[in-house]
Design a protein around this motif. Structure first.
Motif, PDB file in Angstrom:
ATOM      1  N   GLY A  45     -19.843  -8.142  10.868  1.00  0.00           N
ATOM      2  CA  GLY A  45     -19.713  -6.711  11.337  1.00  0.00           C
ATOM      3  C   GLY A  45     -18.263  -6.520  11.372  1.00  0.00           C
ATOM      4  N   ALA A  46     -17.580  -7.354  12.171  1.00  0.00           N
ATOM      5  CA  ALA A  46     -16.290  -7.346  12.472  1.00  0.00           C
ATOM      6  C   ALA A  46     -15.241  -7.214  11.067  1.00  0.00           C
ATOM      7  CB  ALA A  46     -15.905  -8.425  13.387  1.00  0.00           C
ATOM      8  N   THR A  47     -14.040  -7.372  11.349  1.00  0.00           N
ATOM      9  CA  THR A  47     -13.254  -7.288  10.048  1.00  0.00           C
ATOM     10  C   THR A  47     -12.328  -8.385  10.270  1.00  0.00           C
ATOM     11  OG1 THR A  47     -13.626  -5.087   9.422  1.00  0.00           O
ATOM     12  CG2 THR A  47     -11.721  -6.123   8.446  1.00  0.00           C
ATOM     13  N   LEU A  48     -12.138  -9.493   9.207  1.00  0.00           N
ATOM     14  CA  LEU A  48     -11.213 -10.403   8.995  1.00  0.00           C
ATOM     15  C   LEU A  48     -10.090  -9.889   8.199  1.00  0.00           C
ATOM     16  CD1 LEU A  48     -13.229 -13.488   7.980  1.00  0.00           C
ATOM     17  CD2 LEU A  48     -13.245 -12.320  10.095  1.00  0.00           C
ATOM     18  N   GLY A  49      -8.985 -10.024   8.966  1.00  0.00           N
ATOM     19  CA  GLY A  49      -7.497  -9.812   8.037  1.00  0.00           C
ATOM     20  C   GLY A  49      -6.994 -11.151   7.600  1.00  0.00           C
ATOM     21  N   LEU A  50      -6.628 -11.079   6.189  1.00  0.00           N
ATOM     22  CA  LEU A  50      -5.984 -12.246   5.522  1.00  0.00           C
ATOM     23  C   LEU A  50      -4.623 -11.697   5.146  1.00  0.00           C
ATOM     24  CD1 LEU A  50      -6.920 -14.821   4.473  1.00  0.00           C
ATOM     25  CD2 LEU A  50      -7.965 -13.600   2.691  1.00  0.00           C
ATOM     26  N   LEU A  51      -3.731 -12.695   5.450  1.00  0.00           N
ATOM     27  CA  LEU A  51      -2.221 -12.621   4.898  1.00  0.00           C
ATOM     28  C   LEU A  51      -2.305 -13.498   3.775  1.00  0.00           C
ATOM     29  CD1 LEU A  51      -0.486 -13.199   8.313  1.00  0.00           C
ATOM     30  CD2 LEU A  51      -0.191 -11.186   6.719  1.00  0.00           C
ATOM     31  N   GLU A 106     -20.425 -13.014   2.815  1.00  0.00           N
ATOM     32  CA  GLU A 106     -21.707 -13.510   2.997  1.00  0.00           C
ATOM     33  C   GLU A 106     -22.291 -13.208   4.246  1.00  0.00           C
ATOM     34  OE1 GLU A 106     -22.182 -16.678  -0.817  1.00  0.00           O
ATOM     35  OE2 GLU A 106     -21.786 -17.312   1.227  1.00  0.00           O
ATOM     36  N   LEU A 107     -21.361 -13.524   5.253  1.00  0.00           N
ATOM     37  CA  LEU A 107     -21.836 -13.449   6.664  1.00  0.00           C
ATOM     38  C   LEU A 107     -21.896 -12.186   6.979  1.00  0.00           C
ATOM     39  CD1 LEU A 107     -20.074 -16.649   8.142  1.00  0.00           C
ATOM     40  CD2 LEU A 107     -22.376 -16.077   8.529  1.00  0.00           C
ATOM     41  N   GLY A 108     -21.413 -11.360   6.283  1.00  0.00           N
ATOM     42  CA  GLY A 108     -21.316  -9.757   6.789  1.00  0.00           C
ATOM     43  C   GLY A 108     -20.118  -9.335   7.677  1.00  0.00           C
ATOM     44  N   TYR A 109     -18.895 -10.050   7.101  1.00  0.00           N
ATOM     45  CA  TYR A 109     -17.623  -9.404   7.945  1.00  0.00           C
ATOM     46  C   TYR A 109     -17.006  -8.646   6.698  1.00  0.00           C
ATOM     47  CZ  TYR A 109     -18.086 -13.169  11.347  1.00  0.00           C
ATOM     48  OH  TYR A 109     -18.337 -13.863  12.592  1.00  0.00           O
ATOM     49  N   GLY A 110     -16.312  -7.645   7.214  1.00  0.00           N
ATOM     50  CA  GLY A 110     -15.313  -7.116   6.395  1.00  0.00           C
ATOM     51  C   GLY A 110     -14.182  -7.841   6.121  1.00  0.00           C
ATOM     52  N   ALA A 117       3.569  -3.291   7.763  1.00  0.00           N
ATOM     53  CA  ALA A 117       2.557  -3.762   6.602  1.00  0.00           C
ATOM     54  C   ALA A 117       1.689  -4.874   7.380  1.00  0.00           C
ATOM     55  CB  ALA A 117       2.635  -4.018   5.194  1.00  0.00           C
ATOM     56  N   ALA A 118       2.112  -5.808   8.015  1.00  0.00           N
ATOM     57  CA  ALA A 118       1.558  -6.571   9.031  1.00  0.00           C
ATOM     58  C   ALA A 118       0.650  -6.026  10.156  1.00  0.00           C
ATOM     59  CB  ALA A 118       2.222  -7.786   9.336  1.00  0.00           C
ATOM     60  N   ARG A 119       1.481  -5.065  10.687  1.00  0.00           N
ATOM     61  CA  ARG A 119       0.843  -4.251  11.741  1.00  0.00           C
ATOM     62  C   ARG A 119      -0.257  -3.428  11.532  1.00  0.00           C
ATOM     63  NH1 ARG A 119       6.518  -2.954  13.646  1.00  0.00           N
ATOM     64  NH2 ARG A 119       7.112  -4.701  14.992  1.00  0.00           N
ATOM     65  N   GLN A 120       0.007  -3.014  10.031  1.00  0.00           N
ATOM     66  CA  GLN A 120      -1.447  -2.169   9.614  1.00  0.00           C
ATOM     67  C   GLN A 120      -2.584  -3.256   9.342  1.00  0.00           C
ATOM     68  OE1 GLN A 120      -0.467  -0.494   6.074  1.00  0.00           O
ATOM     69  NE2 GLN A 120      -2.371   0.547   5.688  1.00  0.00           N
ATOM     70  N   LEU A 121      -2.288  -4.204   8.861  1.00  0.00           N
ATOM     71  CA  LEU A 121      -3.519  -5.335   8.756  1.00  0.00           C
ATOM     72  C   LEU A 121      -3.990  -5.418   9.978  1.00  0.00           C
ATOM     73  CD1 LEU A 121      -4.672  -7.590   6.781  1.00  0.00           C
ATOM     74  CD2 LEU A 121      -2.877  -9.032   7.784  1.00  0.00           C
ATOM     75  N   ALA A 122      -3.222  -5.951  11.099  1.00  0.00           N
ATOM     76  CA  ALA A 122      -3.975  -6.119  12.392  1.00  0.00           C
ATOM     77  C   ALA A 122      -4.715  -5.071  12.935  1.00  0.00           C
ATOM     78  CB  ALA A 122      -2.664  -6.566  13.284  1.00  0.00           C
ATOM     79  N   ALA A 123      -4.079  -3.858  12.790  1.00  0.00           N
ATOM     80  CA  ALA A 123      -4.955  -2.807  13.435  1.00  0.00           C
ATOM     81  C   ALA A 123      -6.111  -2.370  12.597  1.00  0.00           C
ATOM     82  CB  ALA A 123      -4.135  -1.293  13.156  1.00  0.00           C
ATOM     83  N   MET A 124      -6.341  -2.928  11.142  1.00  0.00           N
ATOM     84  CA  MET A 124      -7.483  -2.758  10.681  1.00  0.00           C
ATOM     85  C   MET A 124      -8.590  -4.010  11.009  1.00  0.00           C
ATOM     86  SD  MET A 124      -5.970  -1.496   6.961  1.00  0.00           S
ATOM     87  CE  MET A 124      -7.717  -0.881   6.392  1.00  0.00           C
ATOM     88  N   SER A 125      -8.019  -4.785  11.517  1.00  0.00           N
ATOM     89  CA  SER A 125      -8.777  -6.255  11.704  1.00  0.00           C
ATOM     90  C   SER A 125      -9.154  -6.838  13.130  1.00  0.00           C
ATOM     91  CB  SER A 125      -7.840  -7.559  11.017  1.00  0.00           C
ATOM     92  OG  SER A 125      -7.375  -7.008   9.746  1.00  0.00           O
ATOM     93  N   ASP A 126     -10.213  -7.422  13.311  1.00  0.00           N
ATOM     94  CA  ASP A 126     -10.648  -7.871  14.342  1.00  0.00           C
ATOM     95  C   ASP A 126      -9.789  -9.620  15.003  1.00  0.00           C
ATOM     96  OD1 ASP A 126     -12.585  -5.909  15.431  1.00  0.00           O
ATOM     97  OD2 ASP A 126     -13.126  -6.430  13.665  1.00  0.00           O
TER      98      ASP A 126
END
Ligand code: AMP
Length: 385
Positions: free
Chosen positions: A7-13, A28-32, A61-70
């Motif tokens: 349910g949480a979100t993974l950020g990927l660089l 598959e595990l249900g992460y964003g 942009a990296a800060r934006q990624l972090a803000a959108m991710s857990d």
């Protein structure tokens, strides 16, 4: 660590094939999944909930990624330090930025590994032609001059066998920022890699060593389990475990080694999922990609046990510079028992570009290898049909 639950979100660089194969079990595990990638057609973007198109040195942009991710991870090790810092100030970044920095510099990497009492290929840092001459005198020939930073898939490397190749390599020395490492060539019987996972709670799960054959510096064939001295294979696993612990790894990393008899020397570290671990998708109880997601989210690690007597993987590389290519031959390759084909969604072919891979399982390694090579020989990129 409190687990980061589905349910949480993974950020990927990074949005390449490693990111794509990470996004699959994450979903598959249900992460964003949010992906930051410079290219609009990056392989992982099609599997992401959200894409941020930006270069890796774009700190905003990296800060934006972090803000959108857990939680944030990366799929290649040349993430600039400032970008890693910007992310790590806001969200957990795994593997940690210090390990990332070590693996970005061959000289730092070798110092770190040797500091743990683990052997590496003999070598010296080289920043000037004087240091180059001294290193050649100390190490002898054949040798390899490797750029300390930014090398990948055999890029930035020069083999030195005689006076002419030494002169050509010497001429390159002043040109590169970050310097070089000159390495004596190791006479090895085989190359193996150990992919090891470690979770924040300190649980460590290594896969048994993979055996790798490279062509022109690029991985060609991986077989599992590796052959060779049981003493050396056990030592390789022990080395990977101690590096993971010393580096406070959270996630998956790969330790590439040269093996001769019972002797093991570390060649290179990669703080991420690795091409040599692709066969875990079919071959292991838990894939390296799922294992990485579990580790960075603080979930229990899965079993790394093999699911068959043998597994093999062959990379499908581009040959020519062509747009809009399609893979031909999958109908025949998939008729071979135990074979699976993976394509990375790249429709532009370039020489040596990793376009996909083939995995085969078999009753033993010989059978798996034969199946994977036979399948790869039936596959080629060509014009759209
Ligand atoms: P690397 O990019 O350092 O992993 O090098 C790519 C490949 O070149 C390795 O997988 C080896 O097959 C070969 N190689 C690199 N360094 C050495 C060395 N010091 N001695 C022998 N072979 C090497």
């Amino acid at each position: 660590m409190t687990p980061i639950l589905p349910g949480a979100t993974l950020g990927l660089l990074g949005g390449g094939q490693l990111g794509r194969m990470l996004a699959i079990p994450a979903r598959e595990l249900g992460y964003g999944v949010v992906v930051l990638a410079p290219e609009g057609d990056a392989p992982a973007l099609g599997l992401a909930d959200h894409g941020i198109r930006a270069s890796f040195d774009d700190v905003d942009a990296a800060r934006q990624l972090a803000a959108m991710s857990d939680v944030v991870t990366y799929e290649f090790e040349n993430v600039p330090a400032a970008t890693a810092r910007a992310v790590a100030e806001r969200r957990p970044l795994h593997p940690n930025a210090a390990l990332l920095a070590i693996t970005q510099d061959r000289n730092a990497e070798h110092r770190f590994v040797e500091g743990l009492g683990i052997a590496t290929a003999p070598g010296r840092p080289v920043h000037t032609v004087e240091e180059f001459d001294a290193a050649i005198a100390a190490l002898g020939l054949p040798a390899r001059l490797k750029s300390a930073r930014g090398g990948y898939d055999g890029g930035g490397q020069f083999r030195i066998t005689d006076a002419a190749s030494a002169a050509a390599a010497r001429a390159r020395v002043p040109a590169v920022e970050g310097g070089w490492r000159l390495e004596g060539e190791v006479r090895f019987e085989r190359e193996v890699s150990v992919v090891v996972a470690r979770s924040a709670s300190g649980e460590v799960v290594p896969y048994a060593p993979f055996e790798n054959v490279h062509r022109e510096g690029i991985l060609h064939l991986t077989t599992w389990p590796a052959a060779g001295s049981p003493v050396a294979l056990a030592r390789a696993v022990e080395i990977a475990r101690s590096i993971a612990e010393a580096a406070d790894l959270v996630g998956v990393m790969c330790v590439e080694c040269f093996v001769a008899g019972d002797e093991v020397r570390v060649n290179e570290l990669a703080p991420r999922v690795h091409n040599s671990g692709h066969l875990t998708i079919e071959g292991a109880a838990t894939t390296q990609f799922e294992q990485h997601v579990r580790a960075i989210c603080g979930l229990p690690l899965g079993s790394a046990a093999p699911r068959s007597g043998g597994a093999a993987m062959v990379n499908l590389l581009g040959l020519a510079e062509r747009r809009k290519v399609r893979l031909h031959g999958a109908d025949r390759a998939l008729a071979i028992p135990g074979v699976r084909v993976h394509l990375y969604g790249k429709d532009r072919e370039r020489p040596r570009r990793k376009m996909g891979h083939v995995t085969a399982l078999g009753g033993d390694v010989a059978e798996a290898r034969e199946r994977a090579l036979r399948a790869a020989n039936l596959l080629q990129f060509g014009e759209p049909v």
